[in-house]
Write a protein that holds these residues in place. Structure first.
Motif, PDB file in Angstrom:
ATOM      1  N   LEU A  64       0.838  -1.200   0.000  1.00 48.87           N
ATOM      2  CA  LEU A  64       0.000   0.000   0.000  1.00 48.87           C
ATOM      3  C   LEU A  64       0.874   1.252   0.000  1.00 48.87           C
ATOM      4  O   LEU A  64       0.545   2.240  -0.662  1.00 48.87           O
ATOM      5  CB  LEU A  64      -0.927   0.009   1.215  1.00 48.87           C
ATOM      6  CG  LEU A  64      -1.807   1.252   1.361  1.00 48.87           C
ATOM      7  CD1 LEU A  64      -2.738   1.416   0.161  1.00 48.87           C
ATOM      8  CD2 LEU A  64      -2.609   1.219   2.657  1.00 48.87           C
ATOM      9  N   TRP A  67       1.835   2.051  -3.488  1.00 45.50           N
ATOM     10  CA  TRP A  67       0.710   2.586  -4.259  1.00 45.50           C
ATOM     11  C   TRP A  67       0.378   4.009  -3.825  1.00 45.50           C
ATOM     12  O   TRP A  67      -0.026   4.842  -4.626  1.00 45.50           O
ATOM     13  CB  TRP A  67      -0.509   1.683  -4.113  1.00 45.50           C
ATOM     14  CG  TRP A  67      -1.622   2.091  -5.036  1.00 45.50           C
ATOM     15  CD1 TRP A  67      -2.766   2.742  -4.723  1.00 45.50           C
ATOM     16  CD2 TRP A  67      -1.656   1.910  -6.448  1.00 45.50           C
ATOM     17  NE1 TRP A  67      -3.519   2.986  -5.833  1.00 45.50           N
ATOM     18  CE2 TRP A  67      -2.868   2.475  -6.916  1.00 45.50           C
ATOM     19  CE3 TRP A  67      -0.794   1.317  -7.364  1.00 45.50           C
ATOM     20  CZ2 TRP A  67      -3.223   2.467  -8.256  1.00 45.50           C
ATOM     21  CZ3 TRP A  67      -1.156   1.313  -8.702  1.00 45.50           C
ATOM     22  CH2 TRP A  67      -2.363   1.886  -9.139  1.00 45.50           C
ATOM     23  N   LEU A 103      -1.420  -4.962  -1.238  1.00 45.49           N
ATOM     24  CA  LEU A 103      -2.793  -4.642  -1.629  1.00 45.49           C
ATOM     25  C   LEU A 103      -3.698  -5.868  -1.584  1.00 45.49           C
ATOM     26  O   LEU A 103      -4.848  -5.793  -1.153  1.00 45.49           O
ATOM     27  CB  LEU A 103      -2.810  -4.033  -3.039  1.00 45.49           C
ATOM     28  CG  LEU A 103      -2.216  -2.628  -3.179  1.00 45.49           C
ATOM     29  CD1 LEU A 103      -2.148  -2.238  -4.653  1.00 45.49           C
ATOM     30  CD2 LEU A 103      -3.040  -1.597  -2.414  1.00 45.49           C
ATOM     31  N   LEU A 106      -5.202  -6.703   1.890  1.00 48.55           N
ATOM     32  CA  LEU A 106      -6.104  -5.750   2.553  1.00 48.55           C
ATOM     33  C   LEU A 106      -7.547  -6.242   2.466  1.00 48.55           C
ATOM     34  O   LEU A 106      -7.959  -6.817   1.460  1.00 48.55           O
ATOM     35  CB  LEU A 106      -6.012  -4.378   1.885  1.00 48.55           C
ATOM     36  CG  LEU A 106      -4.788  -3.522   2.216  1.00 48.55           C
ATOM     37  CD1 LEU A 106      -4.761  -2.288   1.334  1.00 48.55           C
ATOM     38  CD2 LEU A 106      -4.793  -3.113   3.689  1.00 48.55           C
ATOM     39  N   LYS A 133      -9.969   5.889   0.837  1.00 47.72           N
ATOM     40  CA  LYS A 133     -10.908   5.406  -0.181  1.00 47.72           C
ATOM     41  C   LYS A 133     -10.479   5.813  -1.586  1.00 47.72           C
ATOM     42  O   LYS A 133     -10.574   5.026  -2.525  1.00 47.72           O
ATOM     43  CB  LYS A 133     -12.317   5.942   0.104  1.00 47.72           C
ATOM     44  CG  LYS A 133     -13.072   5.180   1.162  1.00 47.72           C
ATOM     45  CD  LYS A 133     -14.577   5.364   1.042  1.00 47.72           C
ATOM     46  CE  LYS A 133     -15.000   6.803   1.117  1.00 47.72           C
ATOM     47  NZ  LYS A 133     -16.476   6.956   1.051  1.00 47.72           N
ATOM     48  N   LEU A 136      -7.535   3.605  -2.614  1.00 45.93           N
ATOM     49  CA  LEU A 136      -7.953   2.237  -2.928  1.00 45.93           C
ATOM     50  C   LEU A 136      -8.830   2.187  -4.172  1.00 45.93           C
ATOM     51  O   LEU A 136      -8.795   1.213  -4.930  1.00 45.93           O
ATOM     52  CB  LEU A 136      -8.680   1.632  -1.730  1.00 45.93           C
ATOM     53  CG  LEU A 136      -7.831   1.465  -0.458  1.00 45.93           C
ATOM     54  CD1 LEU A 136      -8.677   0.922   0.687  1.00 45.93           C
ATOM     55  CD2 LEU A 136      -6.640   0.543  -0.721  1.00 45.93           C
ATOM     56  N   ALA A 139      -6.667   1.946  -7.067  1.00 49.54           N
ATOM     57  CA  ALA A 139      -6.135   0.585  -7.203  1.00 49.54           C
ATOM     58  C   ALA A 139      -7.184  -0.331  -7.810  1.00 49.54           C
ATOM     59  O   ALA A 139      -6.867  -1.207  -8.631  1.00 49.54           O
ATOM     60  CB  ALA A 139      -5.697   0.059  -5.836  1.00 49.54           C
ATOM     61  N   GLU A 140      -8.449  -0.101  -7.443  1.00 50.50           N
ATOM     62  CA  GLU A 140      -9.534  -0.901  -8.031  1.00 50.50           C
ATOM     63  C   GLU A 140      -9.667  -0.608  -9.520  1.00 50.50           C
ATOM     64  O   GLU A 140      -9.858  -1.524 -10.337  1.00 50.50           O
ATOM     65  CB  GLU A 140     -10.850  -0.591  -7.317  1.00 50.50           C
ATOM     66  CG  GLU A 140     -12.018  -1.416  -7.838  1.00 50.50           C
ATOM     67  CD  GLU A 140     -13.369  -0.898  -7.388  1.00 50.50           C
ATOM     68  OE1 GLU A 140     -14.314  -1.710  -7.302  1.00 50.50           O
ATOM     69  OE2 GLU A 140     -13.497   0.320  -7.143  1.00 50.50           O
ATOM     70  N   ILE A 145      -7.318  -4.530  -6.837  1.00 54.07           N
ATOM     71  CA  ILE A 145      -8.117  -4.984  -5.702  1.00 54.07           C
ATOM     72  C   ILE A 145      -9.592  -4.839  -6.028  1.00 54.07           C
ATOM     73  O   ILE A 145      -9.969  -4.201  -7.010  1.00 54.07           O
ATOM     74  CB  ILE A 145      -7.815  -4.183  -4.409  1.00 54.07           C
ATOM     75  CG1 ILE A 145      -8.113  -2.693  -4.630  1.00 54.07           C
ATOM     76  CG2 ILE A 145      -6.402  -4.408  -3.930  1.00 54.07           C
ATOM     77  CD1 ILE A 145      -8.071  -1.888  -3.345  1.00 54.07           C
ATOM     78  N   ASN A 147     -13.529  -3.783  -4.313  1.00 55.43           N
ATOM     79  CA  ASN A 147     -14.022  -2.790  -3.363  1.00 55.43           C
ATOM     80  C   ASN A 147     -14.127  -3.432  -1.977  1.00 55.43           C
ATOM     81  O   ASN A 147     -14.965  -4.305  -1.748  1.00 55.43           O
ATOM     82  CB  ASN A 147     -15.393  -2.277  -3.807  1.00 55.43           C
ATOM     83  CG  ASN A 147     -15.907  -1.152  -2.936  1.00 55.43           C
ATOM     84  OD1 ASN A 147     -15.661  -1.106  -1.745  1.00 55.43           O
ATOM     85  ND2 ASN A 147     -16.637  -0.239  -3.543  1.00 55.43           N
ATOM     86  N   TRP A 149     -14.062  -1.348   0.929  1.00 55.99           N
ATOM     87  CA  TRP A 149     -14.273  -0.239   1.865  1.00 55.99           C
ATOM     88  C   TRP A 149     -15.729   0.170   2.044  1.00 55.99           C
ATOM     89  O   TRP A 149     -16.053   0.926   2.947  1.00 55.99           O
ATOM     90  CB  TRP A 149     -13.481   0.982   1.412  1.00 55.99           C
ATOM     91  CG  TRP A 149     -13.793   1.410   0.004  1.00 55.99           C
ATOM     92  CD1 TRP A 149     -14.789   2.237  -0.407  1.00 55.99           C
ATOM     93  CD2 TRP A 149     -13.125   0.984  -1.180  1.00 55.99           C
ATOM     94  NE1 TRP A 149     -14.786   2.369  -1.774  1.00 55.99           N
ATOM     95  CE2 TRP A 149     -13.746   1.604  -2.282  1.00 55.99           C
ATOM     96  CE3 TRP A 149     -12.038   0.139  -1.434  1.00 55.99           C
ATOM     97  CZ2 TRP A 149     -13.352   1.402  -3.584  1.00 55.99           C
ATOM     98  CZ3 TRP A 149     -11.634  -0.058  -2.741  1.00 55.99           C
ATOM     99  CH2 TRP A 149     -12.277   0.568  -3.797  1.00 55.99           C
TER     100      TRP A 149
END
Length: 349
Positions: A64, A67, A103, A106, A133, A136, A139-140, A145, A147, A149
């Motif tokens: 993380l 990233w 990642l 997580l 958020k 991340l 990253a999505e 990754i 979702n 969150w």
């Protein structure tokens, strides 16, 4: 038509578009970045710049913290103050607690545990989670990754109590304002400026002929140190009529520096002035309040003497009247009671 090997095309809207490989996703597929300009040479120059940065291969094994670095680099359009806040939250909270986790490892439970362990105000926790958020989500978007969150719960932000000096308390404070350095307090009490705006105010922003004060900058601490930057919003740039009492106080101050609030021919730093304000409170034997309470006090006094919300909103630099109403409508209960009692006097004549 593109020139051989340059990946630059002219669009229908007249602009030139350049394409470069930004990075490779987890499948090894190239993910492209784009640059635009009406100048061919500008696009070419930008492509040369980006192509010198070697494309990286992103992986679910990416930590993380790695990233986060990539994400921060992509936030070039942020205001300096916002960027500094992001950096502070990342360096102080997100990285120390989550940075070493890949990642792919997580999950929602880890995020919820992180949020629960933050011994901070609800507002700060919400800001930290908002940054996390966004990180991340990027990253999505890149297939790293899913979702994780959406089901994380953050504490609800409690509505803060607006601190306001009573008329007697304001008189006590004004009685100890005897130094040229105190002009910042006078300005906040009678023009409603924010502390950053006061510390950035220059003498050229004050027109003694038209009796107006122009706010077009604010002092902020950025990654480059203390700077004078653009106000927090478009509505924050404003011209304020100066009341007579404030004009008289301003005329008493020697203009030894281009900044109104200065010490040793330099603008006073926000942190320094906050500490100075605490000493004034002690001198006046007043309770400890935030400097921003001076702005709230100005607003309350303005409403007490009959200023309408639209005018007050513009003077404060709020983006909408709704913000002003939400902040100060509850602070005039006595005034509202008196207004309501007028209804019963209609038939007294």
């Amino acid at each position: 038509m593109a020139r051989r090997g340059e990946n630059i095309y002219k669009r229908k809207d007249g602009r030139y578009e350049g394409r470069y490989i930004k990075y490779y996703d987890i499948s090894g597929k190239a993910v492209y970045g784009y640059v635009y300009s009406r100048s061919y040479s500008d696009v070419k120059e930008l492509l040369v710049k980006y192509k010198t940065e070697k494309p990286t291969r992103q992986s679910k094994n990416t930590l993380l913290s790695e990233w986060l670095k990539s994400w921060m680099k992509s936030q070039g359009t942020l205001k300096p103050t916002t960027k500094q806040i992001y950096k502070s939250h990342i360096d102080n909270y997100i990285n120390p607690n989550l940075g070493k986790i890949p990642l792919k490892k997580l999950n929602g439970d880890i995020l919820q545990g992180f949020i629960n362990d933050l011994n901070l105000s609800a507002s700060t926790v919400k800001n930290i989670f908002s940054i996390l958020k966004s990180v991340l989500s990027s990253a999505e978007d890149n297939g790293l990754i899913l979702n994780i969150w959406d089901k994380v719960k953050v504490p609800k932000k409690e509505k803060s109590i607006v601190q306001v000096l009573t008329i007697n308390e304001q008189k006590l404070l004004e009685s100890v304002l005897t130094s040229p350095l105190d002009i910042g307090v006078w300005i906040c009490l009678y023009a409603g400026l924010r502390i950053g705006e006061v510390c950035a105010l220059k003498w050229l922003n004050i027109n003694f002929e038209t009796l107006t004060l122009t706010v077009n900058g604010t002092q902020a601490r950025t990654e480059n140190g203390v700077e004078i930057i653009a106000p927090k919003s478009k509505s924050s740039k404003r011209e304020i009529p100066i009341p007579v009492i404030l004009i008289n106080k301003l005329k008493e101050i020697p203009q030894t520096c281009e900044y109104v609030l200065s010490k040793n021919n330099k603008p006073v730093d926000i942190r320094t002035y906050r500490r100075y304000f605490k000493k004034l409170l002690q001198k006046a034997d007043l309770p400890d309040i935030k400097f921003h309470a001076l702005r709230h006090t100005f607003s309350t006094r303005a409403l007490e003497v009959g200023m309408d919300y639209k005018t007050l909103s513009e003077i404060l630099g709020h983006s909408s009247v709704g913000i002003t109403l939400d902040l100060y409508a509850h602070s005039l209960n006595e005034h509202k009671r008196n207004e309501m009692n007028k209804l019963g006097r209609i038939f007294d004549k």
